[in-house]
Write an enzyme that holds these catalytic residues in place. Structure first.
Site, PDB file in Angstrom:
ATOM      1  N   ALA A 159       0.681  -1.132  -0.133  1.00  0.00           N
ATOM      2  CA  ALA A 159       0.413   0.249   0.258  1.00  0.00           C
ATOM      3  C   ALA A 159       0.918   1.481   0.194  1.00  0.00           C
ATOM      4  O   ALA A 159       2.196   0.882   0.388  1.00  0.00           O
ATOM      5  CB  ALA A 159      -0.691   0.194   1.192  1.00  0.00           C
ATOM      6  N   LYS A 160       0.690   2.122  -0.416  1.00  0.00           N
ATOM      7  CA  LYS A 160       0.880   3.274  -0.345  1.00  0.00           C
ATOM      8  C   LYS A 160       0.325   4.671   0.209  1.00  0.00           C
ATOM      9  O   LYS A 160      -1.111   4.674  -0.383  1.00  0.00           O
ATOM     10  CB  LYS A 160       1.681   4.167  -1.008  1.00  0.00           C
ATOM     11  CG  LYS A 160       3.135   4.892  -1.110  1.00  0.00           C
ATOM     12  CD  LYS A 160       4.005   4.135  -0.381  1.00  0.00           C
ATOM     13  CE  LYS A 160       6.155   5.012   0.003  1.00  0.00           C
ATOM     14  NZ  LYS A 160       6.565   4.479   0.319  1.00  0.00           N
ATOM     15  N   GLY A 161       0.478   5.556   1.060  1.00  0.00           N
ATOM     16  CA  GLY A 161      -0.613   6.909   1.108  1.00  0.00           C
ATOM     17  C   GLY A 161       0.171   8.334   0.858  1.00  0.00           C
ATOM     18  O   GLY A 161       1.542   8.225   0.757  1.00  0.00           O
TER      19      GLY A 161
END
Ligand code: NAD
Length: 469
Positions: A159-161
């Site tokens: 994931a990444k944000g």
């Protein structure tokens, strides 16, 4: 809970998100800039200065990751339908982050959380605060995390944000408000068994503390909901240095491949933040000599060597590389790549080694601390020129490995010593390096294709064993 039940619950939550979702401005919060479109730079925010030098490539991070995925999928003869699942994200959340800044106005930033693939475990990936963050970049970085966690074989998905904010232009209280507002909008898709953020460019242990606190207001004290926290808040010893330490550990394994003695190596670092400072200091501890370094402020070089500890101290106290008062020469940042050295360590942003500067590089090895620093065309030029490349998906995995240790410690409410953390990190980085290097030898490929193939194979195995594909 069965996969089906999990899927149903997640579907209900997706509906929940769209019903009372975070993208709706709250009454009274909408300010003069609330109409700013998602994905567009926040023109209302305190303005950033001109583009940092040197230039980044035109090719996007997403195109870079897709290039490597497609090449590996072809070599693995991955069926088209399976490749289509792995190419797209499981979930992409885009939210409005309205924050009142010290000018008295509400400024609207755009926040993103992309969960790429969760076949091997909960989603895991950093949160970036940077003015150039957009959905395309976050999507690419999320996919990179899927392959990275699989390559080092830890039980996570990818994931990444990010938020398109420049924290260097904000006061500390304003950064805190951005972090809290962002967490309020995305907490539904996070949690210790679902998705666990960590620091990345522009965020640090303090930001993680604010995120944990905000999550705790809604769910009760949950230290395992983010990693990279301060030691005082159940952070792990060794996490801050972990990515740089991992870079140096894989370098030590790779050095014999080019008959290089680590204690006699010369090296150059591009980017002097968390990853760059720790990599530089630990390389120096080995006896290696830092001969060039750059950050967004500029670049310096010295054939006699730059004291990495003193420079790190100077930067920690608020200085920049360009105003470091050592016996160094200021150089054109575009010429940093052309410095003669044994090892070049990119530790800034993506796409900084591209087709216009790769041919100038005079290093024997590149160990990628940054994510996607090298475009495919640059990679081809460097391979052609015999540069040994340890790719990002392996070289900078130390951060997520110690994040994994932090999460394990938090779930057990236990704490390991720094020595234990570093020893376990070293075991994983060394094992992973040799698994990839063995595959290179078997297939006569460079490290990058071998690493992607290994990661993709592991994800495909997990996804198909679960019955997901
Ligand atoms: P950071 O914000 O602490 O540091 C980034 C550094 O890059 C700063 O020194 C900045 O001045 C410099 N920089 C920015 N633009 C530049 C330019 N044009 N030329 C030279 N330097 C420039 O970020 P970080 O956490 O050290 O992350 C650096 C890279 O490593 C990113 O690609 C990130 O995704 C990757 N990474 C970080 C971690 C981690 O644990 N922090 C883990 C894995 C990968």
């Amino acid at each position: 809970m069965s996969d089906e039940a999990t899927e149903e619950r997640e579907q209900a939550e997706r509906e929940d998100e769209s019903a009372d979702g975070p993208a709706v401005p709250q009454e009274g919060e909408a300010g003069p800039h609330s109409g700013a479109g998602h994905g567009k730079p926040d023109k209302s925010a305190k303005q950033t200065e001109e583009e940092p030098a040197p230039k980044r490539a035109e090719v996007s991070n997403y195109e870079i990751v897709e290039h490597w995925f497609n090449a590996a999928a072809d070599r693995l003869n991955l069926p088209d339908d399976v490749a289509a699942v792995l190419r797209s994200s499981y979930r992409e959340v885009q939210v409005q982050v309205p924050v009142r800044l010290s000018d008295g106005k509400v400024h609207v930033f755009s926040g993103y959380r992309v969960q790429h693939n969760g076949a091997r475990g909960p989603y895991k990936g950093g949160i970036r605060f940077h003015p150039e963050v957009d959905l395309d970049e976050v999507r690419a970085l999320a996919e990179l995390m899927t392959w990275k966690t699989a390559i080092v074989n830890i039980p996570y998905g990818g994931a990444k944000g990010g938020v398109n904010v420049d924290p260097s232009k904000l006061e500390s209280g304003e950064v805190q408000n951005v972090a809290r507002s962002f967490m309020d909008k995305i907490e539904k898709v996070l949690g210790p068994q679902r998705d666990i953020p960590a620091p990345d460019v522009g965020t640090n242990a303090q930001v993680m503390a604010w995120l944990m606190d905000e999550y705790g207001k809604l769910h009760g004290h949950t230290p395992a909901c983010v990693t990279g926290k301060p030691i005082a808040l159940e952070g792990s010893f060794g996490r801050e240095a972990a990515t740089g330490r991992g870079v140096v550990q894989v370098f030590c394994e790779a050095a014999p491949e080019i008959d290089l003695d680590p204690s006699e190596a010369t090296f150059v670092i591009q980017g002097f933040g968390n990853v760059g400072t720790w990599a530089a200091r630990l390389m120096q501890d080995l006896g290696a000599k830092l001969v060039g370094v750059a950050d967004a402020s500029g670049a310096i070089a010295s054939e006699g060597g730059i004291d990495a500890d003193k420079l790190a101290e100077h930067v920690r106290e608020g200085g920049s590389v360009a105003d470091f008062d050592g016996r160094t020469d200021e150089i054109d940042p575009n010429e940093l790549v052309a410095l003669e050295c044994d090892v070049f360590i990119p530790a800034a942003l993506g796409g900084m080694i591209h087709e216009d500067n790769a041919a100038k590089m005079r290093c024997r090895m590149m160990v990628e601390g940054a994510n996607s620093p090298t475009t495919p065309k640059a990679d081809a030029i460097l391979n052609e020129n015999g540069v040994y490349i340890v790719p990002d998906v392996l070289a900078n995995a130390g951060g997520v490995v110690v994040s994994y240790f932090e999460w394990v410690q938090n779930l057990q409410h236990m704490r390991w010593t720094e020595d234990e953390v570093n020893k376990r990190l070293s075991e994983i980085m060394r094992r992973s390096f040799h698994e990839v290097a063995d595959r290179c030898r078997e297939n006569s490929t460079p490290m990058r294709p071998a690493a992607y193939e290994l990661g993709i194979e592991r994800v495909v195995e997990a996804a198909s064993t679960r019955g997901y594909i």
